[in-house]
Design an enzyme around this catalytic site. Sequence first.
Site, mmCIF file in Angstrom:
data_model
loop_
_atom_site.group_PDB
_atom_site.id
_atom_site.type_symbol
_atom_site.label_atom_id
_atom_site.label_comp_id
_atom_site.label_asym_id
_atom_site.label_seq_id
_atom_site.Cartn_x
_atom_site.Cartn_y
_atom_site.Cartn_z
ATOM 1 N N ALA A 61 0.856 -1.193 0.000
ATOM 2 C CA ALA A 61 0.000 0.000 0.000
ATOM 3 C C ALA A 61 0.888 1.237 0.000
ATOM 4 C CB ALA A 61 -0.876 -0.010 1.248
ATOM 5 N N GLU A 125 4.089 -4.916 7.574
ATOM 6 C CA GLU A 125 3.223 -3.896 8.170
ATOM 7 C C GLU A 125 3.528 -3.654 9.642
ATOM 8 O OE1 GLU A 125 2.316 -6.194 6.051
ATOM 9 O OE2 GLU A 125 0.848 -5.418 4.611
HETATM 10 N N1 3HC Z 1 4.614 3.253 -0.283
HETATM 11 C C1 3HC Z 1 5.132 4.401 -0.759
HETATM 12 N N2 3HC Z 1 6.439 4.611 -0.981
HETATM 13 C C2 3HC Z 1 7.253 3.599 -0.706
HETATM 14 C C3 3HC Z 1 6.794 2.364 -0.203
HETATM 15 C C4 3HC Z 1 5.408 2.217 -0.002
HETATM 16 N N3 3HC Z 1 4.879 1.071 0.469
HETATM 17 N N4 3HC Z 1 7.854 1.559 -0.009
HETATM 18 C C5 3HC Z 1 8.928 2.263 -0.388
HETATM 19 N N5 3HC Z 1 8.570 3.488 -0.810
HETATM 20 C C6 3HC Z 1 9.432 4.548 -1.344
HETATM 21 C C7 3HC Z 1 10.345 5.147 -0.290
HETATM 22 O O1 3HC Z 1 9.683 6.169 0.412
HETATM 23 C C8 3HC Z 1 11.478 5.674 -1.145
HETATM 24 O O2 3HC Z 1 11.021 6.882 -1.708
HETATM 25 P P1 3HC Z 1 12.060 8.027 -2.117
HETATM 26 O O3 3HC Z 1 12.924 7.459 -3.180
HETATM 27 O O4 3HC Z 1 11.185 9.138 -2.544
HETATM 28 O O5 3HC Z 1 12.828 8.320 -0.869
HETATM 29 C C9 3HC Z 1 11.574 4.655 -2.264
HETATM 30 O O6 3HC Z 1 10.339 3.940 -2.246
HETATM 31 C C10 3HC Z 1 12.683 3.661 -2.134
HETATM 32 O O7 3HC Z 1 12.618 3.113 -0.828
HETATM 33 P P2 3HC Z 1 13.940 2.682 -0.066
HETATM 34 O O8 3HC Z 1 14.861 3.842 0.019
HETATM 35 O O9 3HC Z 1 13.503 2.030 1.190
HETATM 36 O O10 3HC Z 1 14.540 1.647 -1.114
HETATM 37 P P3 3HC Z 1 15.082 0.193 -0.912
HETATM 38 O O11 3HC Z 1 15.371 -0.316 -2.269
HETATM 39 O O12 3HC Z 1 16.159 0.185 0.122
HETATM 40 O O13 3HC Z 1 13.876 -0.677 -0.283
HETATM 41 C C11 3HC Z 1 11.659 -1.556 -0.053
HETATM 42 C C12 3HC Z 1 12.699 -0.910 -1.003
HETATM 43 C C13 3HC Z 1 12.164 -2.925 0.387
HETATM 44 C C14 3HC Z 1 10.350 -1.664 -0.769
HETATM 45 C C15 3HC Z 1 11.515 -0.677 1.210
HETATM 46 O O14 3HC Z 1 11.254 0.648 0.778
HETATM 47 C C16 3HC Z 1 10.420 -1.077 2.131
HETATM 48 O O15 3HC Z 1 10.614 -1.928 2.973
HETATM 49 N N6 3HC Z 1 9.269 -0.424 2.011
HETATM 50 C C17 3HC Z 1 8.181 -0.595 2.934
HETATM 51 C C18 3HC Z 1 7.297 -1.664 2.496
HETATM 52 C C19 3HC Z 1 6.115 -1.734 3.422
HETATM 53 O O16 3HC Z 1 6.168 -1.455 4.599
HETATM 54 N N7 3HC Z 1 4.991 -2.148 2.846
HETATM 55 C C20 3HC Z 1 3.782 -2.290 3.587
HETATM 56 C C21 3HC Z 1 2.950 -1.094 3.380
HETATM 57 S S1 3HC Z 1 1.541 -1.135 4.390
HETATM 58 C C22 3HC Z 1 0.463 -2.137 3.536
HETATM 59 O O17 3HC Z 1 0.786 -2.670 2.515
HETATM 60 C C23 3HC Z 1 -0.877 -2.213 4.156
HETATM 61 C C24 3HC Z 1 -1.686 -3.318 3.587
HETATM 62 O O18 3HC Z 1 -1.517 -4.458 4.357
HETATM 63 C C25 3HC Z 1 -3.119 -2.928 3.556
#
Ligand code: 3HC
Length: 703
Positions: A61, A125
């Site tokens: 998300a 999450e």
């Molecule tokens: N939403 C929006 N932006 C995101 C994102 C997300 N879920 N995940 C990553 N990004 C963005 C970051 O903010 C960053 O943006 P920027 O370049 O503008 O700074 C860019 O993507 C790159 O992120 P990283 O610097 O962290 O890059 P990496 O390559 O090191 O890692 C990743 C990539 C493994 C995807 C890491 O970003 C990560 O762990 N992201 C979080 C994933 C997450 O928590 N997902 C769950 C979301 S909640 C959800 O899905 C709810 C659902 O259950 C209903």
Amino acid sequence: MSAEYKVHGDVAVITMNNPPVNGLGYSTRLGITDGLSKANADAAVKSIVITGAGKAFSGGADIKEFGTPRSTQEPNLLSVIRECEKSNKPILAAMHSVAMGGGLELALGCHYRMAAPGCKVALPEVKLGLLPGAGGTQRLPRVLGVEPALNMIVSGEAINSEMLAMLPGQKLFNKMASSPETLAQEAMDYARELAQQHADGSPLPLIRNLPCKHPQGDAYFQFARNMVKGMAKNYPAPPKCVDAVEAATQKKFDDGMAFEREIFTNLLFSNESRALRHIFMAERAASKIADVPEDTPKRNIASVAVIGAGTMGGGISMNLLNAGIPVKMLEMKQEALDRGVATIRKNYESQVKKGKLKQDKYDQRMALLSTTLSYDDIGSADMVIEAVFEEMGVKEAVFKKLDEVMKPGAILASNTSTLDVNKIAAFTKRPQDVVGMHFFSPANVMKLLEVVRGAKTSKDVLATVMTLGKKIKKTTVVSGVCDGFIGNRMIEQYSRQAGFLIDEGCTPAQVDKAAEKFGFAMGPFRMGDLAGNDIGWAIRKRRTIERPNMKYSKTADLLCEMGRFGQKTGAGWYDYQTGKRDAIPSAVVVDMIEKHRQACGITPRKIADEEIVQRLVYALVNEAAHILEEGIAGKASDIDMVYLTGYGFPIWRGGPMLYADTVGLFNVVQSMKRFAQNPHDDAAFWQPAPLLARLVADGKTFN
Ligand code: 3HC
Ligand code: NAI
């Protein structure tokens, strides 16, 4: 719409395309449902592939959308997944690189799944103070088994696709692709196969129809709850993950989904989740500087010289060696070099002994380290980091010498903690190449790096140092030049309040206990004993010359006059037994404080924990508001990162600025006005910073 739709013969391919990680924001969700509608309406299409463009299948998300109307706007993620389930043509999720959170939940809603090797799969999450909210807690246990699924959900850790594919009986992946490069073609081939398999109208498989049972459910979930309780004291999400997975084993699928949704929504509005999401964004935002575009050319840093092999020089060198960057340490005497190298060796050896570092890695790192007593040997380094004594005269001599010997374009960095970086830059004929790199002790452990931007520091130097910060795995925050930079300038006000609290009636232990109960890793007095009370003493001596009217409690000076510098002298605000770090309240110190109060004519009063915490934390907030307004910090969230990574501020509160926003800035200012009435405090300090007053008047927040 952030998803592309293309038909390849009889296979429709929907490619999410929402850089950087195909977050499932509104426009991506719309793109997917639009593609599904087209594919299902096109008689020539027999099967559908959903995949992701660029460097992810999907990161889940869109975190930036949380809490905005867009996050729930239809089609929301649950509706998208329901559309997948309802498709009468087989849908194959083709995953590569990253399949996380909502991205993985989307795949779990598809009929079939194929993964490329090396795909990082997670339901992370929990790290955002949430649980999977689009069916992850109900579907993952059905394909992986209850225990592996709960482990993934509670830890949030990513597991490589090939590892998961090896789990006995797993139904997460129907097929593995041979490589990320061939995934697209292999997915289309497999989709065609699936269309043929179902050409007879046989029902498409849905994970919701799989059973979900644990043979010893009651005992297992009790065990899981106990484990999680111990690990996650201040975080509500992990125990809720256990509840939701347990529900998957007990409730009908749709009831389990409703249960998960309810918990997700409650957690989404919790302060802890708000803080953790704030930190996720703040950490990434910290490396961005408003007037330094991301495409600013960077200098190549292939080798670094470190001047001074003491406490900081050694730690700084280790950071660079860990990242594979060759380091040459320079000192005045061979003994100092030998001592510095021995300390580095000892640190690495202890990591090897604990099994945290492999012997070959240790050997590689030590092979990158060399030493010298001569400036002639360092001239060709791309960068030099100075960590010599904290005296302007010494820095002057070093920087004049560096200016002479370093090749043109080399970056000249100083690790000074209190001196004026502009003055240091002015010792050279190349102030544009000079920058502050304020590491925290122990430099090989602490995450924070304050990059101090001098008036003349060039943008490419700044961009290069920010990139280097990331390479050595630091949280890198830019600070302008001022006394103490961001972190120490704020801590001065916090420490001053701690002193006034002692004057007015608290014991050091009472202040520490209140601060620690709030969540600080250590209260101010235990911290002083650890860092060395003599450091603050020296700084105060300098400051009383610079600011003769500054009001502060004299108890800290009296303590130092007694030789009680802290743990290193076996006595400070507390007593210490030889070889132990336990802080034992000291009768001698209490006596010193009482005598001091009598001398000042202060009648001690009982002070509630709430007042202690407010005075400590709001002192940080007010000073931070000045720092923001002066442009010393670029963003409020940068200040939060400094406090979270360098000063032990409780993570689940999101940093002092977010905490102030959470309490409400109006309430913060009202408390400040009350503190200003206290005759033993500093009324001038408690005048709300103009920025803070403006935010309150406009009904705004820091973040
Ligand atoms: N939403 C929006 N932006 C995101 C994102 C997300 N879920 N995940 C990553 N990004 C963005 C970051 O903010 C960053 O943006 P920027 O370049 O503008 O700074 C860019 O993507 C790159 O992120 P990283 O610097 O962290 O890059 P990496 O390559 O090191 O890692 C990743 C990539 C493994 C995807 C890491 O970003 C990560 O762990 N992201 C979080 C994933 C997450 O928590 N997902 C769950 C979301 S909640 C959800 O899905 C709810 C659902 O259950 C209903
Ligand atoms: P230290 O005393 O442990 O080490 C300083 C080293 O520099 C000594 O080994 C000394 O021999 C060497 N040195 C002195 N003059 C030199 C010269 N002209 N040429 C080459 N080497 C020289 O000091 P520490 O704690 O490592 O501090 C170094 C710098 O880091 C200071 O500017 C300090 O303010 C800063 N700093 C210190 C922190 C700490 O917690 N110790 C935290 C952040 C910054």
